[in-house]
Scaffold this motif. Structure first.
Motif, mmCIF file in Angstrom:
data_model
loop_
_atom_site.group_PDB
_atom_site.id
_atom_site.type_symbol
_atom_site.label_atom_id
_atom_site.label_comp_id
_atom_site.label_asym_id
_atom_site.label_seq_id
_atom_site.Cartn_x
_atom_site.Cartn_y
_atom_site.Cartn_z
ATOM 1 N N PHE B 142 19.231 -20.431 -44.931
ATOM 2 C CA PHE B 142 19.667 -19.427 -43.961
ATOM 3 C C PHE B 142 20.335 -18.249 -44.664
ATOM 4 C CE2 PHE B 142 20.257 -19.494 -39.259
ATOM 5 C CZ PHE B 142 19.179 -20.302 -38.972
ATOM 6 N N ASN B 143 19.802 -17.072 -44.430
ATOM 7 C CA ASN B 143 20.312 -15.861 -45.049
ATOM 8 C C ASN B 143 21.191 -15.101 -44.048
ATOM 9 O OD1 ASN B 143 20.598 -13.467 -46.358
ATOM 10 N ND2 ASN B 143 18.437 -13.230 -46.859
ATOM 11 N N SER B 144 21.906 -14.099 -44.524
ATOM 12 C CA SER B 144 22.739 -13.295 -43.622
ATOM 13 C C SER B 144 21.910 -12.678 -42.502
ATOM 14 C CB SER B 144 23.433 -12.183 -44.394
ATOM 15 O OG SER B 144 24.401 -12.743 -45.221
ATOM 16 N N ALA B 145 20.681 -12.250 -42.816
ATOM 17 C CA ALA B 145 19.819 -11.653 -41.793
ATOM 18 C C ALA B 145 19.525 -12.678 -40.706
ATOM 19 C CB ALA B 145 18.517 -11.161 -42.426
ATOM 20 N N ASP B 146 19.294 -13.937 -41.117
ATOM 21 C CA ASP B 146 19.001 -14.991 -40.141
ATOM 22 C C ASP B 146 20.228 -15.276 -39.270
ATOM 23 O OD1 ASP B 146 16.627 -15.143 -41.513
ATOM 24 O OD2 ASP B 146 17.350 -16.719 -42.838
ATOM 25 N N TYR B 147 21.389 -15.300 -39.907
ATOM 26 C CA TYR B 147 22.635 -15.512 -39.153
ATOM 27 C C TYR B 147 22.788 -14.418 -38.101
ATOM 28 C CZ TYR B 147 24.858 -19.215 -41.954
ATOM 29 O OH TYR B 147 25.186 -20.403 -42.540
ATOM 30 N N PHE B 148 22.557 -13.169 -38.542
ATOM 31 C CA PHE B 148 22.728 -12.051 -37.616
ATOM 32 C C PHE B 148 21.799 -12.199 -36.417
ATOM 33 C CE2 PHE B 148 21.105 -7.969 -36.068
ATOM 34 C CZ PHE B 148 22.274 -7.464 -35.520
ATOM 35 N N SER B 149 20.525 -12.501 -36.673
ATOM 36 C CA SER B 149 19.565 -12.591 -35.573
ATOM 37 C C SER B 149 19.936 -13.717 -34.626
ATOM 38 C CB SER B 149 18.160 -12.830 -36.111
ATOM 39 O OG SER B 149 17.904 -11.953 -37.151
ATOM 40 N N MET B 150 20.424 -14.827 -35.211
ATOM 41 C CA MET B 150 20.830 -15.958 -34.376
ATOM 42 C C MET B 150 21.989 -15.557 -33.454
ATOM 43 S SD MET B 150 22.054 -19.724 -35.581
ATOM 44 C CE MET B 150 23.748 -19.305 -35.912
ATOM 45 N N MET B 151 22.965 -14.827 -34.042
ATOM 46 C CA MET B 151 24.134 -14.418 -33.253
ATOM 47 C C MET B 151 23.731 -13.398 -32.189
ATOM 48 S SD MET B 151 27.033 -15.336 -35.360
ATOM 49 C CE MET B 151 26.834 -16.610 -36.578
ATOM 50 N N LEU B 152 22.779 -12.529 -32.540
ATOM 51 C CA LEU B 152 22.317 -11.541 -31.570
ATOM 52 C C LEU B 152 21.676 -12.254 -30.384
ATOM 53 C CD1 LEU B 152 22.142 -8.462 -31.154
ATOM 54 C CD2 LEU B 152 19.826 -8.569 -32.045
ATOM 55 N N LEU B 153 20.907 -13.288 -30.692
ATOM 56 C CA LEU B 153 20.314 -14.096 -29.626
ATOM 57 C C LEU B 153 21.422 -14.689 -28.752
ATOM 58 C CD1 LEU B 153 17.858 -15.529 -28.317
ATOM 59 C CD2 LEU B 153 18.171 -17.367 -29.969
ATOM 60 N N PHE B 441 34.050 -12.208 -28.389
ATOM 61 C CA PHE B 441 35.100 -12.285 -29.412
ATOM 62 C C PHE B 441 34.673 -13.172 -30.580
ATOM 63 C CE2 PHE B 441 38.918 -14.249 -31.198
ATOM 64 C CZ PHE B 441 39.622 -13.111 -31.552
ATOM 65 N N ILE B 442 33.988 -14.282 -30.279
ATOM 66 C CA ILE B 442 33.561 -15.201 -31.342
ATOM 67 C C ILE B 442 32.404 -14.602 -32.138
ATOM 68 C CG2 ILE B 442 32.506 -17.458 -31.813
ATOM 69 C CD1 ILE B 442 33.941 -18.501 -29.294
ATOM 70 N N LEU B 443 31.409 -14.069 -31.410
ATOM 71 C CA LEU B 443 30.188 -13.614 -32.078
ATOM 72 C C LEU B 443 30.347 -12.252 -32.746
ATOM 73 C CD1 LEU B 443 27.370 -14.647 -29.599
ATOM 74 C CD2 LEU B 443 27.993 -15.716 -31.754
ATOM 75 N N GLY B 444 31.125 -11.369 -32.136
ATOM 76 C CA GLY B 444 31.219 -9.994 -32.619
ATOM 77 C C GLY B 444 31.503 -9.869 -34.111
ATOM 78 N N PRO B 445 32.623 -10.430 -34.569
ATOM 79 C CA PRO B 445 32.960 -10.286 -35.985
ATOM 80 C C PRO B 445 31.907 -10.913 -36.907
ATOM 81 C CG PRO B 445 34.845 -11.116 -34.764
ATOM 82 C CD PRO B 445 33.673 -11.116 -33.825
ATOM 83 N N PHE B 451 25.526 -8.622 -40.422
ATOM 84 C CA PHE B 451 24.653 -7.449 -40.428
ATOM 85 C C PHE B 451 24.921 -6.611 -41.669
ATOM 86 C CE2 PHE B 451 23.834 -2.969 -39.489
ATOM 87 C CZ PHE B 451 22.501 -3.038 -39.139
ATOM 88 N N ARG B 452 26.199 -6.356 -41.925
ATOM 89 C CA ARG B 452 26.532 -5.507 -43.082
ATOM 90 C C ARG B 452 26.157 -6.196 -44.384
ATOM 91 N NH1 ARG B 452 32.421 -3.415 -41.604
ATOM 92 N NH2 ARG B 452 32.330 -2.461 -43.670
ATOM 93 N N ARG B 453 26.324 -7.529 -44.425
ATOM 94 C CA ARG B 453 25.964 -8.241 -45.641
ATOM 95 C C ARG B 453 24.447 -8.238 -45.825
ATOM 96 N NH1 ARG B 453 27.825 -13.395 -44.890
ATOM 97 N NH2 ARG B 453 29.945 -12.605 -45.019
ATOM 98 N N ALA B 454 23.718 -8.399 -44.714
ATOM 99 C CA ALA B 454 22.254 -8.351 -44.799
ATOM 100 C C ALA B 454 21.810 -6.996 -45.328
ATOM 101 C CB ALA B 454 21.642 -8.618 -43.428
ATOM 102 N N MET B 455 22.512 -5.925 -44.898
ATOM 103 C CA MET B 455 22.169 -4.585 -45.372
ATOM 104 C C MET B 455 22.500 -4.413 -46.850
ATOM 105 S SD MET B 455 20.734 -2.772 -42.991
ATOM 106 C CE MET B 455 19.833 -4.282 -42.869
ATOM 107 N N LEU B 456 23.625 -5.000 -47.291
ATOM 108 C CA LEU B 456 23.980 -4.943 -48.709
ATOM 109 C C LEU B 456 22.930 -5.680 -49.536
ATOM 110 C CD1 LEU B 456 27.831 -5.631 -48.775
ATOM 111 C CD2 LEU B 456 26.684 -3.600 -49.624
ATOM 112 N N LEU B 457 22.504 -6.845 -49.033
ATOM 113 C CA LEU B 457 21.560 -7.679 -49.776
ATOM 114 C C LEU B 457 20.189 -7.020 -49.847
ATOM 115 C CD1 LEU B 457 22.515 -11.190 -48.343
ATOM 116 C CD2 LEU B 457 22.797 -10.461 -50.712
ATOM 117 N N SER B 458 19.793 -6.343 -48.749
ATOM 118 C CA SER B 458 18.450 -5.764 -48.721
ATOM 119 C C SER B 458 18.466 -4.283 -49.112
ATOM 120 C CB SER B 458 17.847 -5.917 -47.324
ATOM 121 O OG SER B 458 18.491 -5.024 -46.436
#
Lengths: 312, 501
Positions: B142-153, B441-445, B451-458
């Motif tokens: 699981f990458n940061s991008a995957d985490y982000f998409s999961m949280m967005l869902l 509150f839980i998902l936002g941070p 998202f920012r980490r996924a952008m740094l990585l990519s």
């Protein structure tokens, strides 16, 4: 009336004298751990707890006051009365905060009782990484750039990563993770090329073979990781250590210091703590008194230098 | 055949008198701690950690683990009876559990959450025994991008949580997201909205928010009313038992909740609450009568309860097989093992089979014990509701204060509870819902950070969210969810229009 007053004075005199000569400790001692339970600072104190309780014949109450990379708990410790009943599980984190210039206190606001253990910072890669030695990683980091995971901006591991980049003249693409767990997970999954973390935190991952340490920031190779070369022997002038010990607010009574140092010396002599320390991926490196003070001052200067351009 | 040998080894370890005793002790302590709102298992486990010096590593871990998963059972008790969530994940159980109490079905709700907890734990323990190493590989992939998409869902699913006015629901989510910004930014270390107060450096305390907005609000809203919840009703054993249809309706929700909880629990750093929220949202979406939710739907408590227990068990997978602790409790357990010279990792199963299999079997025993312990307690807990309000309410407030203070020894957290009690009352008066706020509150941070980490990585390439298969799958689900919502909204309107004519 005069007699009564005399009696009062005598009584008060007795109480004051009694307090001055009372043996420390007469009640529970609070130990502030400025991080949440389960971290390196917490584990080292909890491993020490039963041994200290036996030596001092008191109860050590461990209070995890987490927040702000240790700033919240340390502020609480500074503000506590210097009577030896509120102490702090101290570490580099204090000097890191000081070097970053984000807290209103410095290490001069504390009295240091003892340093107990040390661990190195390590730079580690996945066991399947194409970079299997520090030279090839540095080479890659100098030409292109390598993504390096670290825990928390402004943490000591972040500062160490920055110092490694500076001394090896590389450009790291530093990826901040909230904690060591997330950073290690990313390195294992190949999402970052390397991580910089403390030796204790990396211990399981290294032992299991999922991650491989390429270099240690110790001055000499350590007994627990004999195969990991130092940055010094690889030709980079870089020495950093993580240390952990016990401190209290400035002005601790001499008696308190004496009792604690005697207790810790006895624990070190008994030998059982050394095995525990090694199991946790750290090394026993006790230091007391003037030597300790000199060590802390030196360590603070090193951290300030390592923080360099990161500092506020 | 090997699996049989392993299980036999596990049984021989777990069924020693000493291990059985510590297992029973652990789950009992855990259950009691779970029931008291706000008093976390983290404090209990850290206090008992020194015990590990005097007993063997396996025994110590059997007990500490028992406290951890035992606490998950009790966590929903106060949420159901008093609308008082001691943990963020039990706030989901408030949504339908407390309406059930108001309907006089508190016993049924408690009975069913115990069953749901048991099912969730049991299935996950079996999964843990059979597939721990491959699941750990999944967690690491699981990458940061995957985490982000999961949280967005998860956040899109939040829309499903909303019961009343969708605009007000959205407002509550956004308010939660904004509250989540407070604290130190992980990516840059910059302080946001902390006003120089050190106690805000790590953000607002979620337990304080949850207890304030649910518990304190409930107390304040009821102070004027004298009506006791079904106090005249006689508590018979029959009234505590779920009906056949309660059980039947819960089977699939429990299985789905378990699947969701297991999957999310494996990922380090996600915690148990996200699984509960998602499990609830899924049930509401697949239900034929979504309008029942929020009014005492049995699926609304069993699915999230299975999910959070499943997550608590699967959290052991990365800890034991990778040496990566997902949260502070897991870090403590890892520390306990390390002190004994046992290094968790992929080899723990082959190097310390007695530890791994002994622990797995102790989980089974512990869960059976919890089932046996919890069912008779249901009657007792329900009797708590008979305590007159003038005594019950001050006691609730006292417990909230003690619980919140024990987390960080901070009196400011108590002020925070009071503040969010007021916010909760304003929400109640204006018709806003607290659950979407908490999810935001839980998902936002986490979303922002990943998202920012996924952008740094990519290096700023947004396509990473569609190029990675896991992330792409989540985005497909998000798209499907939105399209589905639009279609069903349009259809409803059409039906309404045809009816008018």
């Amino acid at each position: 009336m005069k007699k009564l007053l005399g009696g009062f004075t005598l009584a008060i005199g007795c109480i004051v004298a009694g307090q001055a000569f009372a043996e420390y400790p007469t009640k529970n001692v609070d130990m502030i751990v400025p991080f949440s339970a389960g971290g390196g600072n917490d584990t080292f104190v909890r491993a020490l707890q039963p041994l200290v309780e036996e030596q001092l014949d008191t109860t050590l109450v461990i209070r995890n006051i987490a927040g702000g990379g240790g700033a919240v708990g340390m502020s609480r410790a500074v503000a506590s009365p210097a009577d030896g009943y509120t102490l702090l599980a101290a570490s580099n984190a204090m000097l890191t905060l000081e070097a970053m210039g984000t807290v209103p206190f410095t290490h001069d606001d504390f009295d240091f009782i003892a340093k107990l253990i040390e661990e190195p910072y390590l730079i580690a890669v996945s066991s399947e990484s194409p970079y299997q030695d520090i030279e090839s990683l540095v080479e890659a980091a100098q030409s292109g750039s390598v993504r390096v995971g670290a825990s928390g901006v402004g943490s000591s591991a972040h500062i160490a990563a920055n110092a490694i980049a500076n001394r090896t003249e590389s450009t790291f693409n530093l990826i901040p993770y909230p904690g060591g767990s997330e950073a290690m997970s990313a390195a294992m999954g190949g999402h970052v090329e390397a991580v910089v973390l403390g030796g204790a935190e990396l211990r399981s991952a290294l032992e299991s073979g999922r991650l491989k340490a390429l270099a240690t920031t110790y001055a000499e190779r350590s007994d627990s990781l004999p195969d990991v070369p130092t940055f010094q022997e690889s030709g980079y002038d870089l020495t950093l250590t993580v240390w952990r010990g016990i401190a209290g607010p400035k002005g601790l009574p001499d008696e308190v210091k004496k009792e604690w140092v005697a207790a810790i010396q006895q624990i070190v002599e008994d030998g059982s703590y050394e095995q525990t320390a090694n199991n946790l991926g750290t090394e026993l490196a006790p230091l007391y008194g003037d030597e300790l003070e000199a060590f802390i001052d030196e360590s603070a200067a090193t951290m300030r230098e390592a923080a360099g351009d990161l500092a506020n | 055949m090997e699996i049989l040998n392993n299980l036999a080894l596990g049984f021989s370890v777990a069924f020693t008198i000493e291990n059985l005793m510590y297992c029973a002790l652990g789950v009992t302590i855990g259950m009691l701690i779970g029931v008291i709102p706000g008093v976390g298992h983290l404090a209990a486990i850290s206090m008992l950690l020194p015990l590990t010096y005097y007993v063997p590593a396996t025994t110590a871990l059997v007990m500490l683990a028992g406290i951890y998963y035992g606490a998950q059972y009790g966590g929903s008790t106060a949420a159901i009876l008093l609308n008082l969530p001691g943990t963020p994940s039990s706030s989901v159980v408030c949504l339908d559990g407390y309406p059930m109490t108001k309907q006089g079905r508190a016993g049924v709700a408690l009975f069913m959450t115990t069953i749901a907890s048991f099912v969730g734990s049991l299935i996950t323990v079996v999964v843990l025994a059979a597939f721990a190493p491959p699941l750990a590989d999944f967690a690491v992939a699981f990458n940061s991008a995957d985490y982000f998409s999961m949280m967005l869902l998860g956040l899109v699913a939040a829309a499903i949580l909303v019961q009343g006015n969708p605009a007000k629901g959205l407002a509550a989510v956004v308010f939660g997201l904004l509250l989540g910004i407070v604290g130190t930014d992980v990516s840059t270390g910059i302080q946001r909205y902390t006003f120089g107060l050190t106690f805000l450096y790590d953000g607002l305390n979620i337990v304080a928010i949850a207890m304030g907005i649910f518990g304190v609000t409930e107390v304040m809203a009821n102070v004027g009313k004298v009506i006791q919840v079904k106090s005249d009703q006689k508590i018979t054993f029959r009234s505590l038992l779920p009906t056949r249809s309660d059980l039947k309706q819960s089977i699939f929700p429990m299985l789905r909740g378990t699947g969701i909880g297991t999957g999310i629990g494996i990922l380090p750093g996600t915690g148990t609450s996200i699984g509960s929220f998602i499990a609830y949202a899924v049930e509401k979406k697949v239900s034929k009568n979504p309008e029942k939710f929020g009014k005492g739907a049995i699926e609304g408590i069993t699915a999230p309860e299975s999910a959070n227990n499943a997550a608590a068990q699967s959290a052991f997978i990365p800890t034991l097989t990778l040496g990566i602790p997902g949260d502070a409790v897991m870090a403590l357990m890892l520390g306990a093992l390390l002190i004994h010279g046992i290094t968790p990792g992929p080899n723990v199963i082959s190097d310390n089979p007695d530890l791994f299999w002994g622990l797995v079997i102790s989980f089974l025993i512990g869960n059976v014990l919890l089932l046996i312990l919890n069912i008779p307690m249901v009657g007792l807990w329900v009797r708590l509701l008979r305590i007159p309000y003038p005594i019950l309410y001050p006691s609730i407030i006292l417990f909230i204060v003690i619980g919140v203070y024990s987390i960080n020894y901070s009196d400011l957290d108590i002020m925070l509870v009071a503040l969010f009690g007021v916010v909760g009352c304003v929400f109640l008066l204006l018709g806003f819902e607290p659950a979407p706020l908490l999810l935001g509150f839980i998902l936002g941070p986490m979303m922002e950070e990943n998202f920012r980490r996924a952008m740094l990585l990519s290096r700023g390439d947004l396509m990473v969210f569609l190029e990675r298969p896991v992330s792409a799958a989540f985005f497909a689900m998000i798209a499907a969810l939105i399209v589905w919502s639009i279609i069903s909204a349009v259809r409803k309107k059409r039906v309404a229009v045809t009816k008018e004519f």
